[in-house]
Design a protein around this motif. Structure first.
Motif, mmCIF file in Angstrom:
data_model
loop_
_atom_site.group_PDB
_atom_site.id
_atom_site.type_symbol
_atom_site.label_atom_id
_atom_site.label_comp_id
_atom_site.label_asym_id
_atom_site.label_seq_id
_atom_site.Cartn_x
_atom_site.Cartn_y
_atom_site.Cartn_z
ATOM 1 N N ALA A 10 0.321 -16.205 0.715
ATOM 2 C CA ALA A 10 1.458 -16.753 0.847
ATOM 3 C C ALA A 10 2.335 -15.512 0.772
ATOM 4 O O ALA A 10 2.167 -14.536 -0.002
ATOM 5 C CB ALA A 10 2.040 -17.696 -0.341
ATOM 6 N N GLY A 11 3.293 -15.474 1.728
ATOM 7 C CA GLY A 11 4.346 -14.395 1.716
ATOM 8 C C GLY A 11 3.638 -13.213 2.352
ATOM 9 O O GLY A 11 3.011 -13.515 3.338
ATOM 10 N N ALA A 12 3.720 -12.056 1.670
ATOM 11 C CA ALA A 12 3.363 -10.707 2.321
ATOM 12 C C ALA A 12 2.032 -10.427 1.614
ATOM 13 O O ALA A 12 1.503 -9.361 1.767
ATOM 14 C CB ALA A 12 4.281 -9.554 2.481
ATOM 15 N N ASP A 13 1.648 -11.159 0.447
ATOM 16 C CA ASP A 13 0.788 -10.691 -0.613
ATOM 17 C C ASP A 13 -0.675 -11.055 0.197
ATOM 18 O O ASP A 13 -0.901 -11.407 1.287
ATOM 19 C CB ASP A 13 0.652 -11.690 -1.698
ATOM 20 N N LEU A 14 -1.556 -10.122 -0.299
ATOM 21 C CA LEU A 14 -3.036 -10.337 0.107
ATOM 22 C C LEU A 14 -3.754 -10.875 -1.158
ATOM 23 O O LEU A 14 -3.446 -10.765 -2.204
ATOM 24 C CB LEU A 14 -3.655 -8.921 0.482
ATOM 25 N N LEU A 15 -4.961 -11.526 -0.826
ATOM 26 C CA LEU A 15 -5.899 -12.191 -1.791
ATOM 27 C C LEU A 15 -7.109 -11.506 -1.642
ATOM 28 O O LEU A 15 -7.578 -11.750 -0.540
ATOM 29 C CB LEU A 15 -5.620 -13.720 -1.812
ATOM 30 N N LEU A 22 -10.266 -2.542 -1.500
ATOM 31 C CA LEU A 22 -9.416 -3.831 -2.026
ATOM 32 C C LEU A 22 -9.031 -4.557 -0.889
ATOM 33 O O LEU A 22 -9.112 -5.626 -0.720
ATOM 34 C CB LEU A 22 -8.670 -3.831 -3.180
ATOM 35 N N CYS A 23 -8.141 -3.721 -0.117
ATOM 36 C CA CYS A 23 -7.251 -4.243 1.170
ATOM 37 C C CYS A 23 -8.207 -4.558 2.345
ATOM 38 O O CYS A 23 -8.030 -5.771 2.820
ATOM 39 C CB CYS A 23 -6.491 -3.349 1.658
ATOM 40 N N ASP A 24 -9.409 -4.006 2.255
ATOM 41 C CA ASP A 24 -10.446 -4.077 3.571
ATOM 42 C C ASP A 24 -10.935 -5.695 3.084
ATOM 43 O O ASP A 24 -11.661 -6.131 4.025
ATOM 44 C CB ASP A 24 -11.459 -3.186 3.437
ATOM 45 N N HIS A 25 -11.022 -6.098 1.717
ATOM 46 C CA HIS A 25 -11.883 -7.163 1.373
ATOM 47 C C HIS A 25 -10.845 -8.329 1.055
ATOM 48 O O HIS A 25 -11.290 -9.377 0.766
ATOM 49 C CB HIS A 25 -12.522 -7.025 0.223
ATOM 50 N N ALA A 26 -9.459 -8.123 1.392
ATOM 51 C CA ALA A 26 -8.437 -9.105 1.218
ATOM 52 C C ALA A 26 -8.153 -10.079 2.562
ATOM 53 O O ALA A 26 -8.594 -9.352 3.774
ATOM 54 C CB ALA A 26 -7.224 -8.539 0.758
ATOM 55 N N GLU A 27 -7.576 -11.153 2.107
ATOM 56 C CA GLU A 27 -7.044 -11.831 3.450
ATOM 57 C C GLU A 27 -5.566 -12.279 3.141
ATOM 58 O O GLU A 27 -5.103 -12.215 1.765
ATOM 59 C CB GLU A 27 -7.885 -13.017 3.422
ATOM 60 N N PRO A 28 -4.804 -12.570 4.149
ATOM 61 C CA PRO A 28 -3.360 -12.938 3.802
ATOM 62 C C PRO A 28 -3.047 -14.208 3.012
ATOM 63 O O PRO A 28 -3.939 -15.036 3.049
ATOM 64 C CB PRO A 28 -2.995 -13.067 5.355
ATOM 65 N N PHE A 84 -7.971 -11.286 -6.738
ATOM 66 C CA PHE A 84 -7.065 -10.460 -7.126
ATOM 67 C C PHE A 84 -5.727 -10.787 -6.158
ATOM 68 O O PHE A 84 -6.041 -10.896 -4.730
ATOM 69 C CB PHE A 84 -7.301 -9.005 -6.984
ATOM 70 N N ARG A 85 -4.637 -10.694 -6.551
ATOM 71 C CA ARG A 85 -3.513 -10.714 -5.768
ATOM 72 C C ARG A 85 -3.113 -9.443 -5.568
ATOM 73 O O ARG A 85 -2.430 -8.680 -6.626
ATOM 74 C CB ARG A 85 -2.422 -11.675 -6.213
ATOM 75 N N LEU A 86 -2.808 -8.961 -4.281
ATOM 76 C CA LEU A 86 -2.165 -7.621 -3.918
ATOM 77 C C LEU A 86 -1.021 -7.806 -3.403
ATOM 78 O O LEU A 86 -0.669 -8.494 -2.620
ATOM 79 C CB LEU A 86 -3.201 -6.733 -2.888
ATOM 80 N N HIS A 87 -0.035 -6.947 -4.096
ATOM 81 C CA HIS A 87 1.225 -7.125 -3.721
ATOM 82 C C HIS A 87 1.245 -5.828 -2.451
ATOM 83 O O HIS A 87 0.632 -5.028 -2.694
ATOM 84 C CB HIS A 87 2.190 -6.307 -4.638
ATOM 85 N N PRO A 88 2.357 -6.123 -1.532
ATOM 86 C CA PRO A 88 2.374 -5.249 -0.476
ATOM 87 C C PRO A 88 2.397 -3.956 -0.587
ATOM 88 O O PRO A 88 2.077 -2.812 0.042
ATOM 89 C CB PRO A 88 3.509 -5.786 0.511
ATOM 90 N N SER A 89 3.113 -3.668 -1.876
ATOM 91 C CA SER A 89 3.450 -2.116 -2.160
ATOM 92 C C SER A 89 1.930 -1.515 -2.329
ATOM 93 O O SER A 89 1.818 -0.317 -2.585
ATOM 94 C CB SER A 89 4.305 -2.260 -3.420
ATOM 95 N N ILE A 90 0.965 -1.979 -2.535
ATOM 96 C CA ILE A 90 -0.468 -1.397 -2.849
ATOM 97 C C ILE A 90 -0.735 -0.562 -1.628
ATOM 98 O O ILE A 90 -1.414 0.710 -1.980
ATOM 99 C CB ILE A 90 -1.452 -2.257 -3.239
ATOM 100 N N ARG A 91 -0.435 -0.638 -0.406
ATOM 101 C CA ARG A 91 -0.488 -0.042 0.579
ATOM 102 C C ARG A 91 -0.111 1.318 0.648
ATOM 103 O O ARG A 91 -0.484 2.314 1.168
ATOM 104 C CB ARG A 91 -0.278 -0.714 2.095
ATOM 105 N N SER A 92 0.924 1.728 -0.303
ATOM 106 C CA SER A 92 1.664 2.751 -0.330
ATOM 107 C C SER A 92 0.923 3.952 -1.221
ATOM 108 O O SER A 92 1.345 5.055 -1.156
ATOM 109 C CB SER A 92 3.293 2.667 -1.071
ATOM 110 N N GLU A 93 -0.060 3.159 -1.927
ATOM 111 C CA GLU A 93 -0.933 4.146 -2.813
ATOM 112 C C GLU A 93 -1.832 4.949 -2.075
ATOM 113 O O GLU A 93 -2.575 5.959 -2.341
ATOM 114 C CB GLU A 93 -1.755 3.153 -3.729
#
Length: 210
Positions: free
Chosen positions: A151-156, A143-149, A196-205
């Protein structure tokens, strides 16, 4: 596009033909004759393989500023299939014109070599992830690999289908559904329309090993 991609596209665009393709259409099939390079002007595509039983494995997804079909320089048939994920616009360059352009400007060949190295690195990392990461971690990374920055620190990230994600991480759709459900409940992601809106916390997973 990067500056290097800009130069590559600028040099080849006058030699190609523009082609628009709707979403969810097959652009090329594994085993087809290979005689053209595709420059992605707009949209996203997925690159995948089929086995004799009809099962699919997604190798990569590509977007604007990237290209595919470069293996025609070494093979006479396509080594993978490509399908549009969204409406796309391509500039299609034939083998002979590409070869002539490379002869005039060797920097074009260096760009293609760099592209191939990046693709090999991507596949190597994918194989490593399959061997060393849990399904949970692989889904998060995918999901993170397919996301782009955003607003804020979120990823889409595009709201990819469970089937597509499952093919990309080497897991079942039911397992991917469970991971997405768990991530949503934990507040790491949520669906917003076709993203999908990804919160920065997802990277901790990644690295939790579950």
């Amino acid at each position: 596009m990067t500056t290097q991609s800009d130069a590559f596209f600028t040099a080849l665009r006058p030699l190609g033909v523009l082609r628009s393709v709707a979403a969810k259409q097959i652009v090329m099939l594994q085993g087809d004759p290979a005689d053209t390079l595709y420059l992605i002007e707009a949209g996203r595509v997925r690159v995948f393989l089929n086995d004799p039983q009809g099962r699919e494995v997604t190798l990569n997804t590509l977007g604007a500023g990237e290209c595919f079909g470069e293996m025609m320089l070494a093979h006479t048939t396509r080594t993978a299939s490509v399908q549009t994920l969204s409406a796309c616009r391509f500039c299609v360059v034939g083998r002979e014109r590409l070869a002539q352009a490379i002869a005039r400007d060797p920097q074009l060949a260096l760009h293609l070599i760099g592209t191939l190295i990046a693709r090999v690195s991507h596949l190597t990392r994918g194989v490593s992830d399959l061997a060393m990461q849990s399904v949970h971690e692989r889904v998060v990374s995918f999901l993170c690999d397919h996301a782009e920055p955003a607003a804020g620190a979120d990823l889409l990230a595009p709201a990819l289908s469970l089937k597509f994600i499952a093919e990309g991480v080497g897991a079942s759709r039911s397992m991917v559904h469970k991971v997405v459900h768990d991530l949503t409940l934990a507040g790491h992601m949520r669906r917003e329309g076709d993203h999908f809106r990804l919160h920065p916390s997802i990277r901790s997973e990644v690295g939790r090993g579950t």
